[in-house]
Structure formats: structure tokens, C-alpha cells
Scaffold this motif. Structure first.
Motif, PDB file in Angstrom:
ATOM      1  N   ILE A 195       0.827  -1.207   0.000  1.00 28.76           N
ATOM      2  CA  ILE A 195       0.000   0.000   0.000  1.00 28.76           C
ATOM      3  C   ILE A 195       0.860   1.254   0.000  1.00 28.76           C
ATOM      4  CG2 ILE A 195      -1.553   1.370   1.454  1.00 28.76           C
ATOM      5  CD1 ILE A 195      -3.007  -1.212   2.146  1.00 28.76           C
ATOM      6  N   GLU A 196       1.854   1.302   0.878  1.00 28.34           N
ATOM      7  CA  GLU A 196       2.650   2.530   0.965  1.00 28.34           C
ATOM      8  C   GLU A 196       3.481   2.747  -0.291  1.00 28.34           C
ATOM      9  OE1 GLU A 196       6.728   2.605   3.093  1.00 28.34           O
ATOM     10  OE2 GLU A 196       5.392   1.534   4.450  1.00 28.34           O
ATOM     11  N   ASP A 197       3.843   1.664  -0.979  1.00 31.32           N
ATOM     12  CA  ASP A 197       4.614   1.822  -2.209  1.00 31.32           C
ATOM     13  C   ASP A 197       3.741   2.334  -3.352  1.00 31.32           C
ATOM     14  OD1 ASP A 197       7.105   1.050  -1.134  1.00 31.32           O
ATOM     15  OD2 ASP A 197       6.539  -1.057  -1.269  1.00 31.32           O
ATOM     16  N   ARG A 198       2.466   1.969  -3.351  1.00 33.76           N
ATOM     17  CA  ARG A 198       1.562   2.545  -4.352  1.00 33.76           C
ATOM     18  C   ARG A 198       1.443   4.053  -4.135  1.00 33.76           C
ATOM     19  NH1 ARG A 198      -1.551  -2.279  -3.759  1.00 33.76           N
ATOM     20  NH2 ARG A 198      -3.144  -1.282  -2.484  1.00 33.76           N
ATOM     21  N   SER A 199       1.369   4.469  -2.881  1.00 34.92           N
ATOM     22  CA  SER A 199       1.318   5.908  -2.580  1.00 34.92           C
ATOM     23  C   SER A 199       2.593   6.594  -3.041  1.00 34.92           C
ATOM     24  CB  SER A 199       1.121   6.131  -1.078  1.00 34.92           C
ATOM     25  OG  SER A 199      -0.115   5.632  -0.628  1.00 34.92           O
ATOM     26  N   ARG A 200       3.712   5.967  -2.761  1.00 32.46           N
ATOM     27  CA  ARG A 200       4.999   6.570  -3.118  1.00 32.46           C
ATOM     28  C   ARG A 200       5.133   6.692  -4.634  1.00 32.46           C
ATOM     29  NH1 ARG A 200      10.680   4.773  -0.271  1.00 32.46           N
ATOM     30  NH2 ARG A 200      11.855   6.653  -0.811  1.00 32.46           N
ATOM     31  N   LEU A 201       4.704   5.659  -5.346  1.00 33.92           N
ATOM     32  CA  LEU A 201       4.766   5.703  -6.804  1.00 33.92           C
ATOM     33  C   LEU A 201       3.830   6.780  -7.348  1.00 33.92           C
ATOM     34  CD1 LEU A 201       5.857   4.548  -9.440  1.00 33.92           C
ATOM     35  CD2 LEU A 201       4.046   2.809  -9.352  1.00 33.92           C
ATOM     36  N   ALA A 202       2.678   6.947  -6.722  1.00 32.82           N
ATOM     37  CA  ALA A 202       1.752   8.004  -7.143  1.00 32.82           C
ATOM     38  C   ALA A 202       2.403   9.373  -7.017  1.00 32.82           C
ATOM     39  CB  ALA A 202       0.475   7.946  -6.307  1.00 32.82           C
ATOM     40  N   GLU A 203       3.157   9.573  -5.947  1.00 25.92           N
ATOM     41  CA  GLU A 203       3.852  10.857  -5.765  1.00 25.92           C
ATOM     42  C   GLU A 203       4.901  11.070  -6.851  1.00 25.92           C
ATOM     43  OE1 GLU A 203       6.092  13.330  -2.170  1.00 25.92           O
ATOM     44  OE2 GLU A 203       5.441  11.260  -1.832  1.00 25.92           O
ATOM     45  N   VAL A 204       5.596   9.999  -7.234  1.00 27.07           N
ATOM     46  CA  VAL A 204       6.581  10.093  -8.310  1.00 27.07           C
ATOM     47  C   VAL A 204       5.898  10.499  -9.616  1.00 27.07           C
ATOM     48  CG1 VAL A 204       8.227   8.784  -9.711  1.00 27.07           C
ATOM     49  CG2 VAL A 204       8.135   8.420  -7.240  1.00 27.07           C
ATOM     50  N   LEU A 205       4.770   9.861  -9.909  1.00 25.03           N
ATOM     51  CA  LEU A 205       4.051  10.171 -11.151  1.00 25.03           C
ATOM     52  C   LEU A 205       3.531  11.604 -11.143  1.00 25.03           C
ATOM     53  CD1 LEU A 205       2.035   6.855 -11.617  1.00 25.03           C
ATOM     54  CD2 LEU A 205       4.122   7.539 -12.798  1.00 25.03           C
ATOM     55  N   ALA A 206       3.031  12.043 -10.003  1.00 24.35           N
ATOM     56  CA  ALA A 206       2.532  13.421  -9.904  1.00 24.35           C
ATOM     57  C   ALA A 206       3.640  14.419 -10.165  1.00 24.35           C
ATOM     58  CB  ALA A 206       1.919  13.652  -8.523  1.00 24.35           C
ATOM     59  N   GLN A 240      -7.202   3.322  -1.683  1.00 24.86           N
ATOM     60  CA  GLN A 240      -6.917   3.851  -0.352  1.00 24.86           C
ATOM     61  C   GLN A 240      -7.877   4.978   0.001  1.00 24.86           C
ATOM     62  OE1 GLN A 240      -2.617   4.269   0.636  1.00 24.86           O
ATOM     63  NE2 GLN A 240      -2.310   3.745  -1.518  1.00 24.86           N
ATOM     64  N   TRP A 241      -8.107   5.875  -0.949  1.00 22.05           N
ATOM     65  CA  TRP A 241      -9.060   6.966  -0.684  1.00 22.05           C
ATOM     66  C   TRP A 241     -10.435   6.419  -0.320  1.00 22.05           C
ATOM     67  CZ3 TRP A 241      -7.519  10.323  -5.531  1.00 22.05           C
ATOM     68  CH2 TRP A 241      -6.386  11.086  -5.222  1.00 22.05           C
ATOM     69  N   ALA A 242     -10.854   5.359  -1.019  1.00 17.86           N
ATOM     70  CA  ALA A 242     -12.181   4.787  -0.774  1.00 17.86           C
ATOM     71  C   ALA A 242     -12.282   4.192   0.629  1.00 17.86           C
ATOM     72  CB  ALA A 242     -12.478   3.722  -1.822  1.00 17.86           C
ATOM     73  N   ALA A 243     -11.144   3.784   1.189  1.00 20.24           N
ATOM     74  CA  ALA A 243     -11.147   3.158   2.513  1.00 20.24           C
ATOM     75  C   ALA A 243     -11.152   4.166   3.650  1.00 20.24           C
ATOM     76  CB  ALA A 243      -9.933   2.243   2.647  1.00 20.24           C
ATOM     77  N   VAL A 244     -10.884   5.435   3.346  1.00 19.25           N
ATOM     78  CA  VAL A 244     -10.846   6.469   4.382  1.00 19.25           C
ATOM     79  C   VAL A 244     -12.263   6.955   4.669  1.00 19.25           C
ATOM     80  CG1 VAL A 244      -9.981   8.757   5.004  1.00 19.25           C
ATOM     81  CG2 VAL A 244      -8.524   7.174   3.705  1.00 19.25           C
ATOM     82  N   GLN A 245     -12.645   6.929   5.938  1.00 22.95           N
ATOM     83  CA  GLN A 245     -13.968   7.396   6.351  1.00 22.95           C
ATOM     84  C   GLN A 245     -13.872   8.802   6.927  1.00 22.95           C
ATOM     85  OE1 GLN A 245     -16.814   5.490   5.812  1.00 22.95           O
ATOM     86  NE2 GLN A 245     -15.350   4.165   4.735  1.00 22.95           N
ATOM     87  N   ILE A 246     -14.748   9.698   6.465  1.00 17.45           N
ATOM     88  CA  ILE A 246     -14.780  11.056   6.987  1.00 17.45           C
ATOM     89  C   ILE A 246     -15.815  11.141   8.096  1.00 17.45           C
ATOM     90  CG2 ILE A 246     -15.090  13.492   6.427  1.00 17.45           C
ATOM     91  CD1 ILE A 246     -12.689  12.125   5.087  1.00 17.45           C
ATOM     92  N   GLU A 247     -15.362  11.467   9.293  1.00 12.49           N
ATOM     93  CA  GLU A 247     -16.243  11.593  10.457  1.00 12.49           C
ATOM     94  C   GLU A 247     -16.065  12.992  11.026  1.00 12.49           C
ATOM     95  OE1 GLU A 247     -15.416   8.453  13.178  1.00 12.49           O
ATOM     96  OE2 GLU A 247     -15.825   6.849  11.713  1.00 12.49           O
ATOM     97  N   GLY A 248     -16.990  13.889  10.673  1.00 14.41           N
ATOM     98  CA  GLY A 248     -16.866  15.283  11.093  1.00 14.41           C
ATOM     99  C   GLY A 248     -15.647  15.903  10.431  1.00 14.41           C
TER     100      GLY A 248
END
Length: 211
Positions: free
Chosen positions: A140-151, A166-174
Motif C-alpha cells: 500500500i505505501e509503495d503505491r502511494s509513493r509511486l503516485a507521488e513520483v508520477l505526480a 486507499q481513498w475509498a477506505a478512508v472514512q470522513i467523520e466530522g
């Protein structure tokens, strides 16, 4: 280093010996550089991995950008070591050989390498694209790191695709973003961290979709 870099915005938070300590850290890492260009864990005769060498290398790059003197030859030898490792499927040091039974460990090395090469303005676009093709095998963390490289090279749509699960797994509570355990702890790596996966997601999100 983080406090030192923030000294202009908040001078009071910088320890008085910060520059001295940073210069000492830079010298210590340089002294741990092995003949092959990697950074040894405890010394120049000790084991290393591409991931560990990148970890040290990113500190050196950040220190240099903060005004701390860094020997360019150290980074040059490191780059040679990393470029060679990027093209290899073998593990030269036995200390962590068992971890390389999982392909994601080798891929973690490669993601780290393309990240540092990108920051050094020597990107390996072909290697980055190969890693995108193997994204399903990345931790998971390597996918994030690769995304930063691409950006960093403007490929935000592809980068966003790497972060979508990963974004889909984050729940917004307040006003809180609540992360599941899978995004807050990784026990599948030899340098285990309860912070790094979430930090990588935050850094990648800031790069890909800061809004």
C-alpha cells in the motif's frame, strides 16, 4: 531537519545545535558509504539494500536543499549503485535475503529508487511505467509513493488511480479522516512502521489532489 527547514516560519522551534547535528549526520552517512555506493546500516562494511540507501539519500538531498553541505560525489556513487540495482533481480546481501522471498520487497526497492532518481532530476520513466504495470503487487505505501513520483512529472490521472482504493477506505467523520488498520500499520517489511503508510498516503494526496 524538518524543524531546521521550518526555521524561517517558526524560528523558536529550531534547536540551537540543529545545524551542527545535521552536518554531523551528513558526515556520518558519507562515512558509511560502501565501495559499491550503497549506504551500510552500521558502517561501510555492513549490509545495505537499495531501500535503505534511498532512505539515507533522501535525507542527504533534503539536507542539501536546506543549505547543509553535501559532497556531490557521495550522491553520484549512490546513484550508480541504485541504477545498477534497478536492473537486477538478485539480492547481494544475505542479511535480509528471506524478506526477498516476497516480490513486494524487491518492488519496494524499485519504487524507492525511482523516487530518489526523480528527485535528483534523473528520472527513469521506463522503470516508473513498469512499476505502474505491477501496481497490484505493490504494498500500500509503495503505491502511494509511486503516485507521488508520477505526480512529480504531471501524470496525475494515473497517480490518482493508484490511490483510489486507499481513498475509498478512508472514512470522513466530522473533521476527522479515519483510516483503517491496513493504512496505519505494515508488518510486511523489515523496517516496520505504524506511521509511514499513512504518511505516504497524505504526502501523495497533497501531490495528486491537494484540494
Amino acid at each position: 531537519l524538518a524543524l531546521y527547514r521550518a526555521r524561517r516560519a517558526a524560528p523558536g522551534i529550531v534547536p540551537p545545535n540543529a545545524q551542527h547535528d545535521l552536518e554531523l549526520a551528513v558526515r556520518t552517512l558519507a562515512e558509511r558509504q560502501r565501495e559499491d555506493g550503497g549506504i551500510g546500516y552500521w558502517g561501510s562494511e555492513d549490509w545495505t539494500t537499495p531501500w535503505l540507501t534511498v532512505y539515507a539519500g533522501q535525507f542527504l538531498v533534503d539536507a542539501r536543499s536546506a543549505g547543509i553541505a553535501v559532497d556531490d560525489s557521495v550522491l553520484a556513487r549512490m546513484t550508480v549503485y541504485l541504477e545498477r540495482a534497478l536492473k537486477s533481480d538478485t539480492v547481494s546481501d544475505a542479511a535480509l535475503r528471506r524478506w526477498y522471498g516476497w516480490r513486494w520487497t524487491l518492488l519496494a526497492d524499485r519504487v524507492a529508487i525511482v523516487d530518489l532518481l526523480s528527485r535528483l532530476r534523473q528520472p527513469d520513466i521506463a522503470a516508473e511505467n513498469r512499476l505502474v504495470a505491477e501496481a497490484a503487487q505493490l504494498r500500500i505505501e509503495d503505491r502511494s509513493r509511486l503516485a507521488e513520483v508520477l505526480a512529480r512529472r504531471g501524470e496525475r490521472r494515473t497517480a490518482a488511480g493508484l490511490l483510489a482504493t486507499q481513498w475509498a477506505a478512508v472514512q470522513i467523520e466530522g473533521r476527522r479522516a479515519v483510516l483503517p488498520d491496513t493504512l496505519t500499520r505494515d508488518t510486511t517489511f523489515y523496517f516496520e512502521s505504524s506511521v509511514r503508510p499513512a504518511a505516504r498516503l497524505l504526502m501523495a494526496t497533497l501531490a495528486v489532489a491537494p484540494d
